[in-house]
Write an enzyme that holds these catalytic residues in place. Structure first.
Site, PDB file in Angstrom:
ATOM      1  CG  ASP A 102      -2.009   0.951   1.256  1.00  0.00           C
ATOM      2  OD1 ASP A 102      -1.845   2.020   0.648  1.00  0.00           O
ATOM      3  OD2 ASP A 102      -3.046   0.658   1.871  1.00  0.00           O
ATOM      4  CG  HIS A 104      -3.283   5.082  -0.415  1.00  0.00           C
ATOM      5  ND1 HIS A 104      -3.363   3.782  -0.855  1.00  0.00           N
ATOM      6  CD2 HIS A 104      -4.015   5.839  -1.267  1.00  0.00           C
ATOM      7  CE1 HIS A 104      -4.128   3.749  -1.950  1.00  0.00           C
ATOM      8  NE2 HIS A 104      -4.537   4.985  -2.218  1.00  0.00           N
ATOM      9  CB  SER A 155      -2.993  -3.101   1.911  1.00  0.00           C
ATOM     10  OG  SER A 155      -3.675  -2.012   2.496  1.00  0.00           O
TER      11      SER A 155
END
Ligand code: B1M
Length: 214
Positions: A102, A104, A155
């Site tokens: 992930d 982000h 995730s």
């Protein structure tokens, strides 16, 4: 136009220099603190996220806005928050990251900056962080808290994986584990055996305070 509206326009137009100037002068003129500017950015990114979900903008727009924001956080806001917190005695150590697979970073960085500005020492490992890296860093620095962010349904399971890994190594009780990110919830934290969940950066500060004072 309000400062928030000007910032929103700059983020949508990827106007990194304009946004940088706005943030610098807002801090210098005491119009807003770096922590306040960070929370405006969180709201703006949520708005941009809704536009993406409604297909009013597309992935390249999203990436451009996210990159604009990231550079302002790294170059202006994070250093300003750190400078303001320099004198503070650390209330505890937190190892923070976005889980494996992930990338982000914005919400996780907000959580890190809020924790830092509230007196915690934060070891921000970045994004796409494997369980072993979280654990090794937590052991190395003697952290009390491991904090994992996940923004993707795909995730989330890596949060569970880290807790299993702590159990496998016989060191589960050495750390408190907290989780967050939009697909996660209180129920999810219970299900995977985490010690707490926070909905946003402000709640994350309250949660860490509560855990370390109990
Ligand atoms: Co992505 N993305 N993205 N994305 N992205 C979401 C998350 C999504 C909801 C958009 C959508 O489709 N509706 C969706 C996930 C769906 C799901 O699985 N549930 C999604 C997807 C699918 C993807 C890709 C797969 C897209 C693709 O390639 N087709 C891809 C995945 C890449 C990967 O990770 N492997 C992808 C890529 C990207 C960008 C790179 C373009 C960019 C990220 C850039 C960056 O971060 N540097 C991006 C962005 C920007 C978003 C949205 C639009 C905004 C996220 C954000 O920054 N929000 C997002 C849609 C949305 O959220 N509405 C979306 C603002 C931020 C302040 O909020 O991150 O929620 P948030 O953090 C909050 C709380 O959640 C909480 O506190 C924060 C602050 O208050 N919190 C914690 C977060 N972590 C915490 C940890 C804690 C406690 C609280 O304790 C440990």
């Amino acid at each position: 136009m309000s400062l928030q509206e000007k910032m929103k326009e700059a983020i949508i137009e990827w106007d990194e220099d304009g946004l940088k100037e706005m943030c610098k002068s807002a801090i210098e003129n005491k119009e807003a603190s770096a922590a306040e500017l960070l929370s405006y950015i969180g709201d703006i990114m949520r708005f941009i996220g809704e536009q993406f979900e409604n297909e009013e903008i597309f992935l390249p727009d999203l990436i451009g806005s996210a990159d604009t924001v990231k550079s302002i956080i790294d170059e202006i806001l994070d250093p300003a928050i750190r400078a303001a917190g320099e004198e503070k005695k650390t209330k505890g150590k937190v190892v923070l990251g976005t889980v494996e697979s992930d990338v982000h970073s914005i919400g996780k960085d907000l959580v890190g900056s809020f924790l830092f500005s509230n007196g915690f020492e934060v070891f921000n490992l970045g994004v796409d962080v494997p369980a072993a890296k979280f654990i090794e860093k937590a052991e190395e620095v003697g952290a009390q808290i491991i904090a994992m962010s996940s923004l993707l349904t795909m995730s989330m399971d890596f949060q569970r994986k880290l807790i299993s890994e702590l159990e496998k190594r016989g060191i589960r009780d050495n750390f408190k584990v907290i989780v967050g990110g939009s697909p996660t919830s209180d129920e999810w934290a219970d299900e995977i055996g985490a010690d707490g969940w926070a909905d946003d950066a402000i709640e994350a500060v309250s949660l860490v305070n509560k855990i370390l004072n109990s």
